[in-house]
Design an enzyme around this catalytic site. Structure first.
Site, PDB file in Angstrom:
ATOM      1  N   GLN A  66       3.067   2.246   4.420  1.00 25.13           N
ATOM      2  CA  GLN A  66       2.244   3.454   4.397  1.00 25.13           C
ATOM      3  C   GLN A  66       1.052   3.359   5.343  1.00 25.13           C
ATOM      4  O   GLN A  66       0.267   4.287   5.450  1.00 25.13           O
ATOM      5  CB  GLN A  66       1.768   3.722   2.970  1.00 25.13           C
ATOM      6  CG  GLN A  66       2.895   4.035   2.007  1.00 25.13           C
ATOM      7  CD  GLN A  66       2.427   4.155   0.559  1.00 25.13           C
ATOM      8  OE1 GLN A  66       1.246   4.108   0.259  1.00 25.13           O
ATOM      9  NE2 GLN A  66       3.385   4.292  -0.353  1.00 25.13           N
ATOM     10  N   HIS A 111      -0.696   2.110  -0.111  1.00 29.30           N
ATOM     11  CA  HIS A 111      -1.961   2.561  -0.700  1.00 29.30           C
ATOM     12  C   HIS A 111      -3.176   2.217   0.181  1.00 29.30           C
ATOM     13  O   HIS A 111      -4.150   1.627  -0.266  1.00 29.30           O
ATOM     14  CB  HIS A 111      -2.133   2.000  -2.116  1.00 29.30           C
ATOM     15  CG  HIS A 111      -1.091   2.452  -3.074  1.00 29.30           C
ATOM     16  ND1 HIS A 111      -1.144   2.169  -4.416  1.00 29.30           N
ATOM     17  CD2 HIS A 111       0.043   3.179  -2.896  1.00 29.30           C
ATOM     18  CE1 HIS A 111      -0.095   2.694  -5.027  1.00 29.30           C
ATOM     19  NE2 HIS A 111       0.638   3.309  -4.101  1.00 29.30           N
ATOM     20  N   GLU A 159      -3.193  13.444  -9.492  1.00 31.26           N
ATOM     21  CA  GLU A 159      -4.407  14.063 -10.041  1.00 31.26           C
ATOM     22  C   GLU A 159      -5.199  14.830  -8.990  1.00 31.26           C
ATOM     23  O   GLU A 159      -5.215  14.469  -7.817  1.00 31.26           O
ATOM     24  CB  GLU A 159      -5.324  12.976 -10.607  1.00 31.26           C
ATOM     25  CG  GLU A 159      -4.750  12.199 -11.760  1.00 31.26           C
ATOM     26  CD  GLU A 159      -5.714  11.139 -12.280  1.00 31.26           C
ATOM     27  OE1 GLU A 159      -5.358  10.467 -13.265  1.00 31.26           O
ATOM     28  OE2 GLU A 159      -6.829  10.988 -11.722  1.00 31.26           O
ATOM     29  N   TYR A 183     -12.732   6.924 -12.528  1.00 32.29           N
ATOM     30  CA  TYR A 183     -11.630   7.862 -12.733  1.00 32.29           C
ATOM     31  C   TYR A 183     -10.414   7.222 -13.415  1.00 32.29           C
ATOM     32  O   TYR A 183      -9.372   7.835 -13.522  1.00 32.29           O
ATOM     33  CB  TYR A 183     -11.280   8.543 -11.406  1.00 32.29           C
ATOM     34  CG  TYR A 183     -12.386   9.501 -11.028  1.00 32.29           C
ATOM     35  CD1 TYR A 183     -12.337  10.843 -11.383  1.00 32.29           C
ATOM     36  CD2 TYR A 183     -13.550   9.036 -10.413  1.00 32.29           C
ATOM     37  CE1 TYR A 183     -13.379  11.707 -11.112  1.00 32.29           C
ATOM     38  CE2 TYR A 183     -14.609   9.895 -10.136  1.00 32.29           C
ATOM     39  CZ  TYR A 183     -14.522  11.226 -10.493  1.00 32.29           C
ATOM     40  OH  TYR A 183     -15.562  12.078 -10.233  1.00 32.29           O
ATOM     41  N   TYR A 243       7.437   3.186 -11.908  1.00 31.12           N
ATOM     42  CA  TYR A 243       8.655   3.704 -11.280  1.00 31.12           C
ATOM     43  C   TYR A 243       9.922   3.219 -11.981  1.00 31.12           C
ATOM     44  O   TYR A 243      10.962   3.876 -11.897  1.00 31.12           O
ATOM     45  CB  TYR A 243       8.671   3.327  -9.795  1.00 31.12           C
ATOM     46  CG  TYR A 243       7.538   3.959  -9.036  1.00 31.12           C
ATOM     47  CD1 TYR A 243       7.546   5.327  -8.752  1.00 31.12           C
ATOM     48  CD2 TYR A 243       6.459   3.205  -8.616  1.00 31.12           C
ATOM     49  CE1 TYR A 243       6.502   5.927  -8.064  1.00 31.12           C
ATOM     50  CE2 TYR A 243       5.400   3.798  -7.928  1.00 31.12           C
ATOM     51  CZ  TYR A 243       5.424   5.154  -7.661  1.00 31.12           C
ATOM     52  OH  TYR A 243       4.383   5.741  -6.988  1.00 31.12           O
TER      53      TYR A 243
END
Length: 372
Positions: free
Chosen positions: A88, A152, A246, A256, A267
């Site tokens: 990513q 991430h 979210e 959070y 997963y």
């Protein structure tokens, strides 16, 4: 017996509250009142975009290329620092200083291997463009330590109305250590001055060992961030695991919750946490079940889209559409599908001309043109 009954009642109340929150708002089918115009093609994964005062668009290509797009011509900008485009990671977001015409700064986030450890982490730089090349490159922040994990990284960049720079870094796949520890990078929203200095009123300034650039924590992987045009608040969205993406309104020093509380599961179907709420941790403004894999977000203020004005647009990587999140102040009251099957939407922006632009994997940059 009394203590036991009270405990049962407590969990019943918690369960009821969670069930109310988990009640989904039905996604309405799209009402086609627009066409698409291709602004530029030939960009495989256009991750972020931002406008210069001359009307050209800066577009990041995940592989490590920064383009300047004007009149359907894309020009590569030279001298981009080395990007570790793996998993990513890659060349991620781009932003333009709100006073660009005076100072000339642009801002980039990308996965970088600078440092002593193997792997990479998210890096924030600023630079100027001269003769189609980056000059005066300055590192403003670099997450540490590097890790060989390829997921991430975050990462979005937004300036608020006071000129503070916010950017996001995902948890880098290391939880709960990173997101729940303000002494560690990852799983955070950060706030800096435009030159990289740390604001004196950041919430963790002066705390021994803390990352003083951190503004909020307990995030998983925020790939959408936008400034609310009226309130001036910073809104983000973040990828949940399997379920539980979210939308959050960012508060100074707030936690959070990831992964202590979550509305998703892992997963493989296993439970990450049995908690959906916990004292001292923020609840999301909204969460998606199932996950849509959100990427990019923009508030619509343009009169060109009267039915969308005042609402929020969010791209979906998983379902390959654009979602109109309908708002009543800070409450989600409806959802509508836009651009069905358009492809993996990486970013959505409202341009200076009032039109909505999408960056779509394999297609490039598209403009949504309302039908007259």
């Amino acid at each position: 017996m009394i203590r036991y009954s009270a405990l049962v009642l407590f969990f019943v109340l918690i369960s009821c509250k969670a069930q109310v929150k988990e009640k989904d708002i039905t996604l309405q089918p799209e009402k086609i009142s627009y066409t698409f115009e291709t602004v530029i093609s030939g960009i495989d994964i256009p991750w972020g975009m931002a406008w210069l005062p001359d009307g050209s668009i800066l577009v990041t290509e995940k592989s490590g290329i920064l383009y300047q797009v004007k009149n359907q011509i894309k020009t590569p900008i030279a001298n981009v620092p080395q990007v570790i485009a793996r998993g990513q990671g890659g060349l991620l977001d781009v932003a333009v200083h709100p006073n660009y015409e005076k100072v000339g700064w642009i801002y980039l986030t990308f996965s970088s291997d600078s440092g002593t450890e193997k792997g990479a982490h998210t890096r924030l730089i600023r630079a100027k463009i001269e003769n189609q090349a980056l000059t005066d490159i300055q590192e403003l922040y670099k997450g540490v330590p590097n890790t060989t994990r390829g997921h991430h990284f975050g990462s979005r960049i937004v300036f608020d109305k006071q000129g503070f720079l916010y950017f996001t870094i995902g948890d880098r796949g290391n939880h709960p250590e990173n997101p729940q520890d303000v002494n560690r990078d990852g799983g955070k929203v950060y706030r800096l001055h435009d030159d990289g200095k740390i604001p004196s009123d950041n919430p963790f300034v002066g705390i021994p060992g803390a990352k003083e650039a951190v503004f909020s924590f307990g995030h998983r992987n925020p790939q959408g961030m936008a400034l609310h045009p009226t309130t001036g608040k910073i809104w983000t969205h973040e990828h949940g695991p399997k379920g539980g993406d979210e939308i959050n309104i960012i508060k100074k020093g707030a936690n959070y919750g990831w992964p202590i509380i979550t509305y998703g599961i892992d997963y493989d179907g296993s439970v990450i946490s049995n908690l959906k709420e916990k004292e001292g941790m923020e609840q999301p403004l909204y969460y998606w079940l199932p996950s849509i894999a959100p990427s990019g977000m923009a508030f619509v203020t343009s009169d060109l889209y009267p039915n969308w004005k005042g609402h929020l647009l969010v791209g979906s990587l998983s379902f390959q559409y654009l979602e109109l999140v309908q708002l009543d102040n800070e409450t989600v009251v409806g959802r509508q599908k836009i651009a069905t099957d358009i492809g993996r939407v990486r970013d959505v922006r409202q341009g200076p001309d009032g039109y909505i632009y999408l960056s779509v994997e394999g297609k490039g940059i598209l403009k949504i043109v309302p039908k007259l």
